[in-house]
Design a protein around this motif. Structure first.
Motif, PDB file in Angstrom:
ATOM      1  N   GLY A 142       0.817  -1.210   0.000  1.00 45.90           N
ATOM      2  CA  GLY A 142       0.000   0.000   0.000  1.00 45.90           C
ATOM      3  C   GLY A 142       0.851   1.262   0.000  1.00 45.90           C
ATOM      4  O   GLY A 142       0.527   2.247  -0.692  1.00 45.90           O
ATOM      5  N   ALA A 143       1.937   1.247   0.759  1.00 50.84           N
ATOM      6  CA  ALA A 143       2.849   2.396   0.775  1.00 50.84           C
ATOM      7  C   ALA A 143       3.562   2.542  -0.566  1.00 50.84           C
ATOM      8  O   ALA A 143       3.768   3.664  -1.061  1.00 50.84           O
ATOM      9  N   LEU A 144       3.930   1.420  -1.181  1.00 49.03           N
ATOM     10  CA  LEU A 144       4.559   1.469  -2.498  1.00 49.03           C
ATOM     11  C   LEU A 144       3.580   1.993  -3.556  1.00 49.03           C
ATOM     12  O   LEU A 144       3.967   2.737  -4.461  1.00 49.03           O
ATOM     13  N   LYS A 145       2.339   1.592  -3.439  1.00 45.60           N
ATOM     14  CA  LYS A 145       1.307   2.059  -4.380  1.00 45.60           C
ATOM     15  C   LYS A 145       1.223   3.582  -4.387  1.00 45.60           C
ATOM     16  O   LYS A 145       1.093   4.213  -5.446  1.00 45.60           O
ATOM     17  N   LYS A 146       1.334   4.201  -3.219  1.00 44.08           N
ATOM     18  CA  LYS A 146       1.307   5.669  -3.138  1.00 44.08           C
ATOM     19  C   LYS A 146       2.506   6.274  -3.876  1.00 44.08           C
ATOM     20  O   LYS A 146       2.380   7.309  -4.540  1.00 44.08           O
TER      21      LYS A 146
END
Length: 346
Positions: A142-146
């Motif tokens: 999820g953090a990488l998606k941002k």
């Protein structure tokens, strides 16, 4: 000058790479003392001029020094023609040592620090280097998606990830590549990990496709290793394991002689023949070895020769683990994360 290295789509998200990459770790890390910077920059430029455009590094190589070197090496090359891969997740600790960390705050901190060291505005392929078993993979992805949404990362990858982890990650944001150890003497990913990648349309990036240099150097490799070369700690290179594995190497060498190529070229050609979704990243610090690795692309193996190689180097043919115990604990068989429902953000 026409490129000697063809291109493939790595994964189904649009990432276009040279079918063979260059693993840069040994330039500053692991394989003895750091190599002369000017020579390594020359090597990177030579690789690019031959058509290799996929360069692989990591925060932990050094730590930090490898990214700095690769950034210098890529400076002046056309950025849009380079596919730059780096990794986070093995976090250097103050005073030495490391920890595996997938906390979302660290994901952003690591990415932004890598961008500065590399001297670029975005990372083409950003890997979770090792899986944090304390943090649900959904939180890390999820953090990488941002970061993808912000344009700082183009494509997401995983390294040493189990099939379950790959599926859970891919459900949050498409995974473009999984990095794993795959060679004639390391074939344990073939049963579950590789089929999972293929089912989901994820590219496969084999590291150590030459058995950490074994298929290039054999027994002489061990004689020439510096005292601080990490391969001295690898069980496959030790004692009775090495004696057993040398017999495997000899049989591969006999087939290479019949083919009119080197043992290392045959071993690398075998990896290339695994499919059009495979992009190995052999590492080297010498231009002559780079040239030899590129020539492996022109070694064509018949189905009969592939079968012969696979009978010589069957899944359990080599003896010894691929890392010492502390490092094996962070490989894909042992690296599942807790369920998302267990996560409590701090």
């Amino acid at each position: 000058m026409a490129s000697e290295v063809r291109r493939i789509k790595l994964g189904s998200q649009g990432l276009d790479v040279s079918v063979q990459g260059l693993g840069c770790m040994g330039m500053t890390h692991g394989d003895g003392p750091p190599k002369p910077e000017a020579d390594m920059i020359k090597l990177i430029h030579h690789a690019f001029n031959k058509g290799i455009t996929h360069f692989d590094t990591s925060i932990i190589y050094g730590p930090y020094t490898n990214e700095i070197l690769v950034g210098k090496g890529l400076k002046g090359l056309p950025r849009e023609k380079v596919q730059l891969a780096t990794k986070f997740g093995v976090k250097p600790l103050e005073g030495g040592g490391t920890e595996v960390c997938g906390d979302p705050e660290y994901v952003r901190e690591a990415c932004e620090s890598s961008l500065k060291r590399l001297g670029v505005d975005y990372i083409d392929l950003y890997y979770v280097h090792r899986i944090d078993t304390r943090v649900p993979i959904e939180i890390t992805i999820g953090a990488l998606k941002k970061l993808v949404e912000e344009g700082k990362v183009r494509y997401i990858g995983l390294s040493e990830a189990s099939p379950e982890t790959i599926r859970r990650a891919h459900a949050v944001h498409p995974i473009s590549a999984v990095q794993l150890e795959w060679s004639l003497w390391t074939r344990d990913a073939e049963e579950e990990v590789i089929p999972t990648c293929r089912e989901l349309g994820i590219g496969i990036v084999p590291f150590s496709p030459l058995g950490k240099g074994f298929f290039g150097g054999g027994a002489k490799l061990m004689e020439n290793l510096s005292s601080n070369d990490y391969r001295r700690t690898v069980p496959k290179f030790q004692g009775e394991n090495l004696e057993h594995n040398m017999k495997l190497l000899e049989r591969v060498g006999e087939l290479a002689t019949r083919k009119g190529c080197s043992t290392s070229q045959l071993a690398l050609a075998w990896v290339h023949h695994q499919g059009d979704d495979v992009c190995p990243i052999p590492g080297t610090t010498k231009i002559e070895n780079l040239e030899s690795n590129i020539k492996a692309l022109s070694v064509k193996l018949t189905p009969e020769e592939m079968a012969e190689l696979e009978s010589i180097a069957s899944a359990n043919a080599a003896k010894g683990d691929r890392y010492p115990p502390a490092m094996m604990a962070h490989t894909w068989r042992f690296a599942n994360t807790p369920p998302l429902s267990s996560w409590k953000a701090t």
